[in-house]
Design a protein around this motif. Structure first.
Motif, PDB file in Angstrom:
ATOM      1  N   LEU A  27      -0.653 -24.040  15.457  1.00  0.00           N
ATOM      2  CA  LEU A  27      -1.237 -22.700  15.555  1.00  0.00           C
ATOM      3  C   LEU A  27      -2.165 -22.420  14.372  1.00  0.00           C
ATOM      4  O   LEU A  27      -3.220 -21.797  14.537  1.00  0.00           O
ATOM      5  CB  LEU A  27      -0.133 -21.650  15.618  1.00  0.00           C
ATOM      6  CG  LEU A  27       0.827 -21.728  16.810  1.00  0.00           C
ATOM      7  CD1 LEU A  27       1.736 -20.510  16.834  1.00  0.00           C
ATOM      8  CD2 LEU A  27       0.073 -21.854  18.112  1.00  0.00           C
ATOM      9  N   ALA A  28      -1.769 -22.875  13.189  1.00  0.00           N
ATOM     10  CA  ALA A  28      -2.620 -22.670  12.011  1.00  0.00           C
ATOM     11  C   ALA A  28      -3.949 -23.398  12.176  1.00  0.00           C
ATOM     12  O   ALA A  28      -5.011 -22.883  11.796  1.00  0.00           O
ATOM     13  CB  ALA A  28      -1.891 -23.147  10.758  1.00  0.00           C
ATOM     14  N   GLU A  41      -1.161 -11.299  18.882  1.00  0.00           N
ATOM     15  CA  GLU A  41      -0.193 -10.412  18.255  1.00  0.00           C
ATOM     16  C   GLU A  41       0.261  -9.270  19.181  1.00  0.00           C
ATOM     17  O   GLU A  41       1.296  -8.679  18.999  1.00  0.00           O
ATOM     18  CB  GLU A  41      -0.788  -9.820  16.971  1.00  0.00           C
ATOM     19  CG  GLU A  41      -1.164 -10.896  15.944  1.00  0.00           C
ATOM     20  CD  GLU A  41      -1.894 -10.293  14.757  1.00  0.00           C
ATOM     21  OE1 GLU A  41      -2.121  -9.074  14.766  1.00  0.00           O
ATOM     22  OE2 GLU A  41      -2.217 -11.045  13.816  1.00  0.00           O
ATOM     23  N   GLY A  62       4.495 -21.427  20.383  1.00  0.00           N
ATOM     24  CA  GLY A  62       4.795 -20.611  19.210  1.00  0.00           C
ATOM     25  C   GLY A  62       5.755 -21.260  18.245  1.00  0.00           C
ATOM     26  O   GLY A  62       5.903 -20.808  17.103  1.00  0.00           O
ATOM     27  N   THR A  63       6.421 -22.341  18.660  1.00  0.00           N
ATOM     28  CA  THR A  63       7.350 -23.060  17.783  1.00  0.00           C
ATOM     29  C   THR A  63       6.646 -24.165  16.986  1.00  0.00           C
ATOM     30  O   THR A  63       7.318 -24.948  16.318  1.00  0.00           O
ATOM     31  CB  THR A  63       8.503 -23.669  18.604  1.00  0.00           C
ATOM     32  OG1 THR A  63       7.975 -24.650  19.513  1.00  0.00           O
ATOM     33  CG2 THR A  63       9.235 -22.595  19.395  1.00  0.00           C
ATOM     34  N   TYR A  64       5.313 -24.215  17.071  1.00  0.00           N
ATOM     35  CA  TYR A  64       4.544 -25.237  16.341  1.00  0.00           C
ATOM     36  C   TYR A  64       3.566 -24.553  15.382  1.00  0.00           C
ATOM     37  O   TYR A  64       2.362 -24.439  15.666  1.00  0.00           O
ATOM     38  CB  TYR A  64       3.792 -26.140  17.324  1.00  0.00           C
ATOM     39  CG  TYR A  64       4.700 -26.998  18.152  1.00  0.00           C
ATOM     40  CD1 TYR A  64       5.093 -28.272  17.713  1.00  0.00           C
ATOM     41  CD2 TYR A  64       5.195 -26.546  19.372  1.00  0.00           C
ATOM     42  CE1 TYR A  64       5.936 -29.057  18.478  1.00  0.00           C
ATOM     43  CE2 TYR A  64       6.047 -27.330  20.137  1.00  0.00           C
ATOM     44  CZ  TYR A  64       6.410 -28.580  19.682  1.00  0.00           C
ATOM     45  OH  TYR A  64       7.255 -29.363  20.436  1.00  0.00           O
ATOM     46  N   PRO A  65       4.050 -24.058  14.252  1.00  0.00           N
ATOM     47  CA  PRO A  65       3.191 -23.288  13.332  1.00  0.00           C
ATOM     48  C   PRO A  65       2.000 -24.075  12.801  1.00  0.00           C
ATOM     49  O   PRO A  65       0.933 -23.495  12.586  1.00  0.00           O
ATOM     50  CB  PRO A  65       4.156 -22.893  12.203  1.00  0.00           C
ATOM     51  CG  PRO A  65       5.302 -23.843  12.310  1.00  0.00           C
ATOM     52  CD  PRO A  65       5.437 -24.170  13.756  1.00  0.00           C
ATOM     53  N   ARG A  66       2.170 -25.379  12.594  1.00  0.00           N
ATOM     54  CA  ARG A  66       1.038 -26.158  12.073  1.00  0.00           C
ATOM     55  C   ARG A  66      -0.079 -26.251  13.107  1.00  0.00           C
ATOM     56  O   ARG A  66      -1.264 -26.153  12.760  1.00  0.00           O
ATOM     57  CB  ARG A  66       1.506 -27.559  11.674  1.00  0.00           C
ATOM     58  CG  ARG A  66       0.380 -28.464  11.191  1.00  0.00           C
ATOM     59  CD  ARG A  66       0.862 -29.600  10.336  1.00  0.00           C
ATOM     60  NE  ARG A  66       1.353 -29.125   9.054  1.00  0.00           N
ATOM     61  CZ  ARG A  66       1.608 -29.913   8.005  1.00  0.00           C
ATOM     62  NH1 ARG A  66       1.408 -31.213   8.101  1.00  0.00           N
ATOM     63  NH2 ARG A  66       2.055 -29.420   6.891  1.00  0.00           N
ATOM     64  N   ARG A 121      -6.016 -21.336  14.561  1.00  0.00           N
ATOM     65  CA  ARG A 121      -6.517 -20.108  13.926  1.00  0.00           C
ATOM     66  C   ARG A 121      -7.677 -20.416  12.989  1.00  0.00           C
ATOM     67  O   ARG A 121      -8.588 -19.604  12.836  1.00  0.00           O
ATOM     68  CB  ARG A 121      -5.374 -19.420  13.161  1.00  0.00           C
ATOM     69  CG  ARG A 121      -4.345 -18.759  14.074  1.00  0.00           C
ATOM     70  CD  ARG A 121      -3.440 -17.806  13.300  1.00  0.00           C
ATOM     71  NE  ARG A 121      -2.489 -17.147  14.190  1.00  0.00           N
ATOM     72  CZ  ARG A 121      -1.254 -17.560  14.411  1.00  0.00           C
ATOM     73  NH1 ARG A 121      -0.791 -18.637  13.796  1.00  0.00           N
ATOM     74  NH2 ARG A 121      -0.465 -16.906  15.241  1.00  0.00           N
TER      75      ARG A 121
END
Length: 293
Positions: free
Chosen positions: A267-268, A287, A261-265, A271
């Motif tokens: 995760l994007a 979520e 969860g600390t790696y937004p890129r 997604r």
């Protein structure tokens, strides 16, 4: 003939066989079945990651297949290096298990029209190395968190490994699975790691994947790229399978999910794949889950 000459000859023979296999493109069979145990009651995190990665890869390739829920899928499997699942049955006879062997078979069958056919041979070799490394790190971390973490084992892993069997077979099966996991971790020298070391290894792997994403996207002229260029490859499917499974599998200890969860890129990126191949339904579960602070 000395050892070096033997190795050279073996490598040349392997490359020759690979070229011959690529030259003989096979048709995808009308009957292609992907077998896995019931997800709600039996499938463990490392197995779910592998199953999801294979489904993603086959969808990326545009290859039709049917999903089969088989309580004895692990016993149907021809074997494997890490999880033995999922099992892909092509036609009435041929079976393959785990992500890397299935990808290798699909590439041999599809040859010039395979998912990574747009790459050079050097790029494909690099992807295979990255796939092997990512598969090792994520799968071993998932096995460690499933079998070594005491809370996860008691409340998540043990009930699932014994679920399909009556007592006392259920107890024997739990003991066997735990010993198999410990033996595997020992082979890769992960058995002595504590939680912090396991999470550190996952973080290093995630760092490398984010760097790969950034490099790929900087090289593109427009739009969002994939891990190795403007088109998807086996590495994208593998990473999505592990990340999506870790984020959406409810376990008592969710530290692996918290790290990712600390790696937004990253995760994007996952997604985006979820939206294209699964209508955004897989990661929407994320979520609803709770991660440790």
């Amino acid at each position: 003939m000395n050892l070096e000459q033997n190795l050279t000859a073996a490598l040349m023979q392997s490359q020759s066989l690979g070229k011959e296999a690529a030259a003989e493109e096979e048709a995808w069979p009308a009957e292609a079945h992907l077998h896995q145990p019931p997800e709600e009651s039996q499938l463990l995190l490392p197995e779910r990651s592998s199953c999801l990665a294979v489904k993603t890869y086959l969808r990326m390739c545009g290859l039709p297949f049917s999903e089969r829920i088989s309580e004895n899928a692990e016993f149907m499997s021809p074997g494997g290096r890490l999880t033995h699942l999922p099992l892909l049955r092509l036609g009435p006879v041929r079976t393959f298990a785990e992500f890397e062997p299935i990808v290798a078979q699909v590439e041999a069958m599809q040859a010039g029209s395979s998912l990574g056919s747009w790459m050079t041979q050097d790029q494909r070799d690099d992807v295979r190395c990255l796939v092997g490394h990512v598969e090792n790190v994520f799968t071993l971390a998932e096995i460690h968190m499933s079998f070594v973490d005491a809370v996860n084992y008691q409340r998540y892993t043990a009930p699932r490994t014994g679920q399909p069997h009556p007592w006392p077979l259920s107890v024997m099966r739990r003991i066997t699975r735990q010993r198999e996991a410990q033996r595997l971790l020992k082979v890769y020298q992960w058995q002595e790691m504590d939680h912090d070391q396991v999470l550190h290894e996952v973080g290093l792997c995630a760092d490398a994947l984010v760097a790969q994403l950034e490099e790929s996207q900087e090289a593109k002229e427009e739009g969002a790229g994939f891990l190795c260029g403007s088109r998807p490859c086996a590495l994208d499917a593998l990473v999505f399978g592990h990340v999506a499974a870790i984020l959406t599998t409810q376990m008592p200890n969710m530290e692996l999910a918290a790290i990712l969860g600390t790696y937004p890129r990253l995760l994007a990126h996952c997604r985006r794949i979820d939206g294209r191949l699964f209508e955004g339904k897989l990661l929407s579960v994320e979520e609803q889950l709770e991660y440790p602070e």
